[in-house]
Motif scaffolding. Structure first.
Motif, PDB file in Angstrom:
ATOM      1  N   SER A  12     -35.841  61.128  24.994  1.00  0.00           N
ATOM      2  CA  SER A  12     -36.065  62.005  23.849  1.00  0.00           C
ATOM      3  C   SER A  12     -35.658  61.394  22.506  1.00  0.00           C
ATOM      4  CB  SER A  12     -35.338  63.337  24.051  1.00  0.00           C
ATOM      5  OG  SER A  12     -33.944  63.136  24.123  1.00  0.00           O
ATOM      6  N   LEU A  13     -34.709  60.492  22.475  1.00  0.00           N
ATOM      7  CA  LEU A  13     -34.283  59.861  21.225  1.00  0.00           C
ATOM      8  C   LEU A  13     -35.014  58.552  20.920  1.00  0.00           C
ATOM      9  CD1 LEU A  13     -30.414  60.336  21.422  1.00  0.00           C
ATOM     10  CD2 LEU A  13     -32.030  61.611  20.021  1.00  0.00           C
ATOM     11  N   GLN A  14     -35.848  58.118  21.844  1.00  0.00           N
ATOM     12  CA  GLN A  14     -36.474  56.795  21.732  1.00  0.00           C
ATOM     13  C   GLN A  14     -37.349  56.651  20.489  1.00  0.00           C
ATOM     14  OE1 GLN A  14     -38.137  55.205  25.358  1.00  0.00           O
ATOM     15  NE2 GLN A  14     -39.804  54.260  24.230  1.00  0.00           N
ATOM     16  N   GLU A  15     -38.278  57.545  20.277  1.00  0.00           N
ATOM     17  CA  GLU A  15     -39.207  57.416  19.149  1.00  0.00           C
ATOM     18  C   GLU A  15     -38.486  57.506  17.805  1.00  0.00           C
ATOM     19  OE1 GLU A  15     -42.363  56.418  19.070  1.00  0.00           O
ATOM     20  OE2 GLU A  15     -42.069  56.100  21.212  1.00  0.00           O
ATOM     21  N   ALA A  16     -37.532  58.431  17.678  1.00  0.00           N
ATOM     22  CA  ALA A  16     -36.771  58.554  16.436  1.00  0.00           C
ATOM     23  C   ALA A  16     -35.955  57.292  16.167  1.00  0.00           C
ATOM     24  CB  ALA A  16     -35.861  59.777  16.492  1.00  0.00           C
ATOM     25  N   THR A  17     -35.419  56.696  17.210  1.00  0.00           N
ATOM     26  CA  THR A  17     -34.644  55.463  17.063  1.00  0.00           C
ATOM     27  C   THR A  17     -35.543  54.317  16.616  1.00  0.00           C
ATOM     28  OG1 THR A  17     -33.085  56.199  18.755  1.00  0.00           O
ATOM     29  CG2 THR A  17     -33.117  53.848  18.253  1.00  0.00           C
ATOM     30  N   LEU A  18     -36.724  54.203  17.208  1.00  0.00           N
ATOM     31  CA  LEU A  18     -37.657  53.148  16.809  1.00  0.00           C
ATOM     32  C   LEU A  18     -38.091  53.326  15.352  1.00  0.00           C
ATOM     33  CD1 LEU A  18     -39.862  52.812  20.012  1.00  0.00           C
ATOM     34  CD2 LEU A  18     -37.899  51.427  19.323  1.00  0.00           C
ATOM     35  N   ARG A  19     -38.314  54.570  14.924  1.00  0.00           N
ATOM     36  CA  ARG A  19     -38.656  54.820  13.522  1.00  0.00           C
ATOM     37  C   ARG A  19     -37.515  54.425  12.591  1.00  0.00           C
ATOM     38  NH1 ARG A  19     -40.858  59.556  15.675  1.00  0.00           N
ATOM     39  NH2 ARG A  19     -39.080  60.774  14.953  1.00  0.00           N
ATOM     40  N   SER A  68     -26.652  56.459  20.779  1.00  0.00           N
ATOM     41  CA  SER A  68     -26.610  57.466  21.826  1.00  0.00           C
ATOM     42  C   SER A  68     -26.588  58.849  21.189  1.00  0.00           C
ATOM     43  CB  SER A  68     -25.352  57.250  22.663  1.00  0.00           C
ATOM     44  OG  SER A  68     -25.291  58.146  23.728  1.00  0.00           O
ATOM     45  N   GLY A  69     -26.762  59.857  21.990  1.00  0.00           N
ATOM     46  CA  GLY A  69     -26.636  61.226  21.495  1.00  0.00           C
ATOM     47  C   GLY A  69     -25.201  61.521  21.121  1.00  0.00           C
ATOM     48  N   LEU A  81     -26.672  59.049  11.941  1.00  0.00           N
ATOM     49  CA  LEU A  81     -27.846  58.265  11.574  1.00  0.00           C
ATOM     50  C   LEU A  81     -28.988  59.132  11.054  1.00  0.00           C
ATOM     51  CD1 LEU A  81     -27.919  55.769  14.563  1.00  0.00           C
ATOM     52  CD2 LEU A  81     -27.011  55.401  12.267  1.00  0.00           C
ATOM     53  N   GLY A  82     -28.880  60.425  11.199  1.00  0.00           N
ATOM     54  CA  GLY A  82     -29.917  61.304  10.684  1.00  0.00           C
ATOM     55  C   GLY A  82     -31.165  61.375  11.543  1.00  0.00           C
ATOM     56  N   ILE A  83     -31.025  61.089  12.832  1.00  0.00           N
ATOM     57  CA  ILE A  83     -32.174  61.218  13.736  1.00  0.00           C
ATOM     58  C   ILE A  83     -31.905  62.272  14.776  1.00  0.00           C
ATOM     59  CG2 ILE A  83     -33.016  58.893  13.386  1.00  0.00           C
ATOM     60  CD1 ILE A  83     -31.752  58.122  16.067  1.00  0.00           C
TER      61      ILE A  83
END
Length: 83
Positions: A12-19, A68-69, A81-83
């Motif tokens: 679930s955090l993957q796409e936000a982290t890549l952005r 990480s979360g 980090l604001g994601i």
């Protein structure tokens, strides 16, 4: 040369982290079945883990740092980090 081993969340955090990394000027590319994405910085090695595993892998020295979360119990230093 020593590389920074960086753990990034899969799921679930993957796409936000890549952005987030893209905004910072890093391009990370991954294939659907790989846990080892490539990054356009030769001094960084990226590995994907489940978010809840990342603090343990940092603690055990498997990776140097990770994203990480915020609900993880073993986090040593929390940076928003604001994601």
């Amino acid at each position: 040369m020593n590389k920074l081993k960086l753990g990034l969340p899969k799921g679930s955090l993957q796409e936000a982290t890549l952005r987030l990394f893209n905004k910072a000027g890093f391009f990370i590319s991954l294939s659907e079945r790989s846990y080892y994405p490539s990054i356009d910085d030769e001094e960084i090695e990226v590995v994907l883990f489940r978010s809840q595993e990342i603090p343990r892998y940092v603690e055990d020295g498997v990776i140097d740092a990770g994203i990480s979360g915020r609900r993880q119990r073993r986090i040593q230093k929390l940076i928003k980090l604001g994601i």
